[in-house]
Design a protein around this motif. Structure first.
Motif, PDB file in Angstrom:
ATOM      1  N   VAL A 143       0.949  -1.233   0.059  1.00 11.14           N
ATOM      2  CA  VAL A 143      -0.018  -0.135  -0.036  1.00 11.14           C
ATOM      3  C   VAL A 143       0.839   1.127   0.102  1.00 11.14           C
ATOM      4  N   PRO A 147       1.176   3.504  -6.848  1.00 14.55           N
ATOM      5  CA  PRO A 147       0.287   2.535  -7.422  1.00 14.55           C
ATOM      6  C   PRO A 147       1.067   2.427  -8.949  1.00 14.55           C
ATOM      7  N   SER A 194      -4.285  -6.010  -8.694  1.00 14.90           N
ATOM      8  CA  SER A 194      -4.950  -5.258  -7.725  1.00 14.90           C
ATOM      9  C   SER A 194      -5.019  -5.711  -6.234  1.00 14.90           C
ATOM     10  N   ASN A 198      -3.776  -3.636  -2.746  1.00 13.82           N
ATOM     11  CA  ASN A 198      -4.457  -2.929  -2.067  1.00 13.82           C
ATOM     12  C   ASN A 198      -5.134  -3.840  -0.694  1.00 13.82           C
ATOM     13  N   SER A 201      -4.581  -2.327   3.736  1.00 15.34           N
ATOM     14  CA  SER A 201      -5.422  -1.580   4.260  1.00 15.34           C
ATOM     15  C   SER A 201      -6.434  -2.410   4.726  1.00 15.34           C
ATOM     16  N   GLN A 251     -15.753  -1.970  -1.205  1.00 12.11           N
ATOM     17  CA  GLN A 251     -15.190  -2.774  -2.124  1.00 12.11           C
ATOM     18  C   GLN A 251     -15.860  -2.864  -3.455  1.00 12.11           C
ATOM     19  N   THR A 255     -14.040  -1.086  -6.845  1.00 15.37           N
ATOM     20  CA  THR A 255     -13.767  -1.829  -7.904  1.00 15.37           C
ATOM     21  C   THR A 255     -14.513  -1.572  -9.226  1.00 15.37           C
TER      22      THR A 255
END
Length: 321
Positions: A143, A147, A194, A198, A201, A251, A255
């Protein structure tokens, strides 16, 4: 005569027995306290006003502007109202339906991996007795990486010729894969990258929720002969239900708006359009086709879909409680 003097003295002192000097001092003190309260409130409302102005300018204004532009058409610098013409165009575009299929597929795969894996990793970290801090940092490290750097790292891993993943498969005498270069594996490859980027967190949030569960519940379950899976099902999941529901909603909303990963890994479209998402199609309409009306209309459709889903989800969650 004495009674008249006492009465006059009380009149001069007022209802509370204060003399003229005392009343003046009390009045000054009250006025000073009022001024301090007003100054304090002005400062607090000033900070609040600044935050509201920033939020309104960078969040609400673009949303309102998007709604207006979805019913407009700009050509040669001239803007005109076209009604529902932009919506008709995007609904007639085959890429619209393919983008929604890809987005829903990405969301489903991300929920299977990105929602379940962090929860079980948090359970594992919670059960460990040693090196907890080190492992938490290790899990959260992706994280903290930019990115773009994380995505480019995975793009190197996915390379069919000299990528790390194919080298591992070859060392294990397993068949290699084309990964991002195949329509059948491009989307799952994006989801894996992905999820790795991520999951830190969500893992820490789950871990914080797990540490609030009373240990007596697990002890009672163990006395009843419950194994690890039964303890998770009957104790862990019910006690973390609120956090699970909240992160599930967040989420899904996040997404559905995926853009960075497919754009950097596959150029946006991918093999045979297998990674074209709704947000990338908005990007294409706006910056590749210079059709801001259709881009705004597609953004409005996504806004309505996500808002409707969120409202239904919250309603069902309340009814289940």
């Amino acid at each position: 005569m004495a009674a008249i003097t006492v009465s006059q003295d009380k009149t001069r002192r007022g209802p509370r027995g204060w003399g003229p000097g005392q009343r003046g001092a009390a009045g000054d003190q009250e006025r000073g306290g009022l001024r301090r309260k007003v100054r304090r409130n002005i400062s607090a409302h000033g900070f609040l006003l600044g935050a509201l102005l920033c939020f309104g300018f960078f969040t609400w204004y673009p949303m309102v502007r998007e709604v207006i532009m979805s019913f407009q058409k700009t050509k040669r610098g001239e803007t005109s109202w076209v009604g529902l013409e932009n919506l008709d165009k995007i609904f007639a575009d085959p890429a619209f339906w393919q983008a929604w299929r890809n987005t829903l597929l990405y969301t489903g795969l991300a929920l299977v991996l990105g929602f379940a894996i962090p929860f079980f990793v948090a359970i594992l970290l919670n059960e460990l007795r040693h090196a907890k801090s080190y492992l938490r940092i290790l899990v959260y490290l992706p994280v903290m990486l930019p990115p773009v750097a994380s995505v480019l790292l995975f793009k190197y891993f996915y390379d069919p010729d000299f990528g790390l993943f194919n080298h591992i498969l070859s060392a294990l005498h397993l068949p290699t894969s084309l990964w991002l270069n195949s329509a059948s594996t491009a989307m799952i490859s994006v989801v894996i990258a992905s999820t790795w980027m991520n999951m830190g967190s969500a893992t820490l949030i789950y871990l914080a929720a797990l540490q609030t569960i009373p240990g007596e519940l697990y002890e009672a379950a163990e006395l009843d002969g419950a194994g690890l899976l039964r303890r998770i099902w009957h104790v862990t999941i019910p006690q973390t239900r609120l956090i699970l529901s909240l992160l599930l909603l967040l989420q899904i909303v996040a997404t559905m708006q995926v853009f960075v990963e497919p754009f950097l890994l596959t150029g946006g479209n991918g093999p045979q359009g297998s990674t074209t998402t709704v947000v990338y199609l908005v990007y294409q309409y706006a910056f590749n086709f210079n059709n801001y009306g259709s881009a705004s209309a597609l953004g409005l459709v996504m806004l309505l879909v996500l808002a409707g889903f969120s409202a239904v989800y919250v309603r069902l969650s309340r009814n289940s409680d």
